[in-house]
Design an enzyme around this catalytic site. Structure first.
Site, PDB file in Angstrom:
ATOM      1  CG  HIS A  40      -1.980   1.016   1.211  1.00  0.00           C
ATOM      2  ND1 HIS A  40      -2.235   1.816   2.300  1.00  0.00           N
ATOM      3  CD2 HIS A  40      -2.838   1.428   0.255  1.00  0.00           C
ATOM      4  CE1 HIS A  40      -3.213   2.649   2.009  1.00  0.00           C
ATOM      5  NE2 HIS A  40      -3.596   2.446   0.772  1.00  0.00           N
TER       6      HIS A  40
ATOM      7  CD  GLU B  91      -5.771   9.452  -4.742  1.00  0.00           C
ATOM      8  OE1 GLU B  91      -5.794   9.619  -5.969  1.00  0.00           O
ATOM      9  OE2 GLU B  91      -4.756   9.105  -4.128  1.00  0.00           O
TER      10      GLU B  91
ATOM     11  CG  HIS C 185      -9.737   8.474  -0.141  1.00  0.00           C
ATOM     12  ND1 HIS C 185      -8.443   8.859  -0.407  1.00  0.00           N
ATOM     13  CD2 HIS C 185      -9.638   7.265   0.476  1.00  0.00           C
ATOM     14  CE1 HIS C 185      -7.610   7.923   0.006  1.00  0.00           C
ATOM     15  NE2 HIS C 185      -8.299   6.940   0.545  1.00  0.00           N
TER      16      HIS C 185
ATOM     17  CG  HIS D  66      -7.239   7.615   4.853  1.00  0.00           C
ATOM     18  ND1 HIS D  66      -6.596   6.487   5.253  1.00  0.00           N
ATOM     19  CD2 HIS D  66      -7.762   7.325   3.647  1.00  0.00           C
ATOM     20  CE1 HIS D  66      -6.706   5.547   4.337  1.00  0.00           C
ATOM     21  NE2 HIS D  66      -7.418   6.030   3.334  1.00  0.00           N
TER      22      HIS D  66
ATOM     23  CG  HIS E  24     -10.385   2.294   1.223  1.00  0.00           C
ATOM     24  ND1 HIS E  24     -10.363   2.892  -0.020  1.00  0.00           N
ATOM     25  CD2 HIS E  24      -9.437   2.920   1.944  1.00  0.00           C
ATOM     26  CE1 HIS E  24      -9.423   3.827  -0.051  1.00  0.00           C
ATOM     27  NE2 HIS E  24      -8.849   3.871   1.142  1.00  0.00           N
TER      28      HIS E  24
HETATM   29 CU1  CUO Z   1      -4.861   3.767  -0.199  1.00  0.00          CU
HETATM   30 CU2  CUO Z   1      -7.340   5.271   1.357  1.00  0.00          CU
HETATM   31  O1  CUO Z   1      -6.147   5.264  -0.259  1.00  0.00           O
HETATM   32  O2  CUO Z   1      -5.840   4.141   1.509  1.00  0.00           O
END
Ligand code: CUO
Length: 665
Positions: free
Chosen positions: A177, A321, A337, A341, A377
């Site tokens: 990631h 995003e 998004h 987070h 997600h």
């Molecule tokens: Cu990779 Cu939310 O974009 O984690």
């Protein structure tokens, strides 16, 4: 991270790099100084988060300077001069970014992020215990020290979702990631083909894999986190530290509430939940109206059935995003998004009253270890799926391939047909390379992780045409039954299908036998180097020029699903999955690559190819990304078996059995 650590990591980067260039002048601005812009605004010791726009700007400012170097030696020389002035995490991010994105530097090799930042993968307690042991070592002690970690991980089974923590805290998915967001960064002026769509698809597949793993331990699929006004049921205490100095990541108690963000020490403006709700509502409006509105007030249609320009899913991905440089209107559609987070990562200290650090959801190297990542997600994916449901179902012509029939499919592992096994395995990292253990002997980090026995796909195909036919072979798996033990309908199973592999084959007329090894999967990355893999740097040549590389080919991109998690664990008594194989017309799928075949092309399904186009024209996730047509070949479509009734597709039951012991490989 201690001040010396950064220099040490830098020197290790240098140690593992090779060049035939002796360097040159380091670029300066018109005043003769380096223009580092906002990179100097980030305090040392603090978290660097690509989810924060001002941090992305700092990274861009630093990367612009580093990108202007013209040789690896010049890069290392400049980085060496800057390292003490910069935030440590920003520094490593930027050096990694430049090595990855600057074509001339591709022969530099990066060690695993696990070795650079072990504290992001192993609890502080384990590392501290080892440090104490190191400090007590008698002089000239030569024994190798080992930190054992896993598979218990950060919590107990008392919390249901922690039953899969061996998976969510796996070093491989978390480092994948981190790399993915390094390959496809927001607002860094990196030309990433179909970047917004890949953001949607790669994260959708992560959630699908998590759901598959959850079903393996009899948990239901994860619920999306879409109501931000009710407490988040499950807490998380990672026990990791955000730097080597021992600053702990923020934790989240059970039933914590997301709150308006109002602290000024993190490079983030004040942010209200209400604003996030408005952004969500605008994205939904755009989906249901079929277009977005750009900053000039012009409409930007959203459709995946376009032959030129961006697909609707890509536009939506960029806006959601968000990547402000690609969003049709960053002010209007916001930064939903990324800020999600952060709002989740600050539930424990939204106003900075406790002077606490951000939680692990704020760093792409650690976010996947927190179960709430999958809830967030799944919400993100829910919006994308809302869009996908507006797209017309694929037609018989889209789905079928005349003259090609898949006769039989099977997987073979250790001479067992359609019986796959999983278990535990060990992976060693050299922890002392990233930590200042100050010990003469190596300190190894030995992590226990899920793995599977290798296997091969065997696919028998008949090409009834008179000429050879080039095809794309796509392979997916999904659990056959839901948590209640019932076979799933097409729509219930649709988002569980996980891509296992995609490759091209040329079918000769008549019968064909395709054999493909699991280790060659297009989603996995086999090139994860450790410091020890890299080996010692060869001595300089007698004439003073740089030594040749110790190994021939190094194009480490780091991005890619970990090979050891290609399969879900299954159950001790065996769990039934369905293997879906589909052959499509390569002539329709193919993408012309103007620059020819590319290096760094591992794990293309999730990571694309660096500096090249995504190698498959069809929408990512095809054919499961859209609802099915109600009728296909005069039959109602109710389950995936109705797709598999087409000649070019096939469905096979396989069993995955979890052996709760060490795998023989
Ligand atoms: Cu990779 Cu939310 O974009 O984690």
């Amino acid at each position: 991270m201690a001040a010396t650590d950064q220099t040490r990591i830098l020197s290790l980067y240098e140690q593992v790099s090779y060049t035939s260039d002796t360097g040159g002048d380091v670029p300066t601005d018109s005043t003769g100084g380096l223009n580092l812009g906002t990179a100097l605004n980030m305090p040392r010791g603090s978290v660097f988060s690509t989810f924060v726009q001002s941090h992305r700007r700092a990274a861009k400012d630093l990367c612009d300077v580093l990108m202007s170097t013209s040789s690896p030696i010049q890069l290392m020389e400049l980085a060496g001069r800057l390292s003490d002035r910069l935030n440590e995490n920003l520094f490593i991010y930027a050096v990694s970014f430049v090595i990855l994105h600057k074509q001339e530097f591709r022969n530099l090799r990066l060690p695993s992020i696990v070795e650079v930042f072990p504290h992001k993968f192993v609890p502080a307690e384990e590392l501290t215990k080892m440090q104490v042991t190191v400090n007590k070592l008698p002089p000239n002690q030569e024994a190798q020290l080992v930190i054992e970690y896993g598979p218990e991980f950060a919590s107990t089974n008392l919390k249901p979702e922690h039953r899969v923590s061996y998976w969510s805290e796996d070093y491989g998915i978390n480092s994948h990631h981190w790399h993915w967001h390094l390959v496809y960064p927001a607002e860094m002026d990196v030309p990433g083909d179909r970047k917004g769509e890949l953001f949607y698809y790669m994260h959708q597949q992560m959630v699908a894999s998590y759901d598959m793993e959850s079903l393996s331990v009899d948990l239901n699929r994860v619920e999306k986190l879409e109501n931000w006004r009710v407490p988040i049921r499950d807490g998380y205490f990672s026990k990791l530290t955000s730097n080597n100095s021992g600053s702990a990541w923020g934790t989240r108690q059970d039933d914590s509430l997301m709150k308006d963000f109002s602290r000024t020490d993190f490079g983030l403006d004040f942010m209200d939940i209400t604003v996030m709700e408005i952004w969500m509502s605008r994205l939904m409006d755009a989906i249901h109206q079929g277009y977005m509105m750009n900053s000039n007030g012009d409409s930007v249609p959203l459709s995946d059935n376009v032959t030129t320009g961006k697909l609707g899913i890509e536009i939506l991905g960029d806006a959601f995003e968000a990547d402000a440089s690609l969003s049709p209107n960053a002010l209007f559609y916001g930064d939903l998004h990324n800020l999600g987070h952060l709002m989740i990562a600050f539930t424990h200290d939204n106003d900075g009253a406790h002077k606490e650090e951000i939680g692990v959801m704020g760093d792409s190297a650690t976010a996947m270890s927190d179960p709430v990542f999958y809830r967030w997600h799944k919400f993100v994916d829910g919006i994308f799926q809302e869009y996908k449901m507006t797209q017309p179902p694929y037609t018989l012509e889209d789905l079928s391939l005349p003259n090609v029939v898949v006769d039989k499919v099977g997987v073979l592992s250790d001479n067992q047909l359609n019986q796959l096994t999983t278990g535990w395995n060990l992976r060693e990292f050299e922890a002392s390379s990233g930590l200042d253990f100050n010990a003469p002997n190596p300190v190894m980090l030995r992590i226990t992780h899920l793995d599977h026995a290798p296997f091969n796909y065997h696919i028998q195909v008949t090409n009834s045409g008179a000429a050879p036919k080039k095809v794309t072979v796509s392979i997916f798996i999904a659990p056959k039954h839901n948590v209640r033990g019932l076979e799933m309908s097409f729509m219930e199973q649709r988002l569980l299908w996980s891509e296992m592999d995609k490759f091209t084959e040329t079918l000769k007329p008549g019968k064909n036998q395709i054999v493909r090894a699991s280790k060659d999967s297009s989603i996995t990355n086999p090139n994860e180097f450790t410091f020890s893999d890299l080996g010692p740097r060869p001595p300089p040549a007698a004439d003073g020029s740089a030594p040749p590389p110790a190994n021939n080919e190094f194009n480490f991109c780091g991005c890619g699903w970990p090979e050891h998690l290609l399969l879900p664990s299954g159950k001790p008594e065996g769990m039934t999955y369905q293997l879906f194989v589909m052959l499509t017309d390569y002539e329709k799928d193919k993408v012309e690559e103007p620059k020819g075949p590319s290096k760094c092309a591992n794990a293309v399904s999730f990571c694309g190819i660096l500096d090249a186009k995504y190698p498959d024209k069809s929408p990512m996730g095809f054919p499961f990304d859209r609802r099915p047509p109600p009728i296909l070949n005069n039959e109602m479509v109710t389950s995936v078996a109705d797709y598999a009734s087409l000649g070019n597709m096939s469905l096979t039951d396989i069993t995955i059995t979890f052996l709760n012991n060490q795998l023989k490989k």
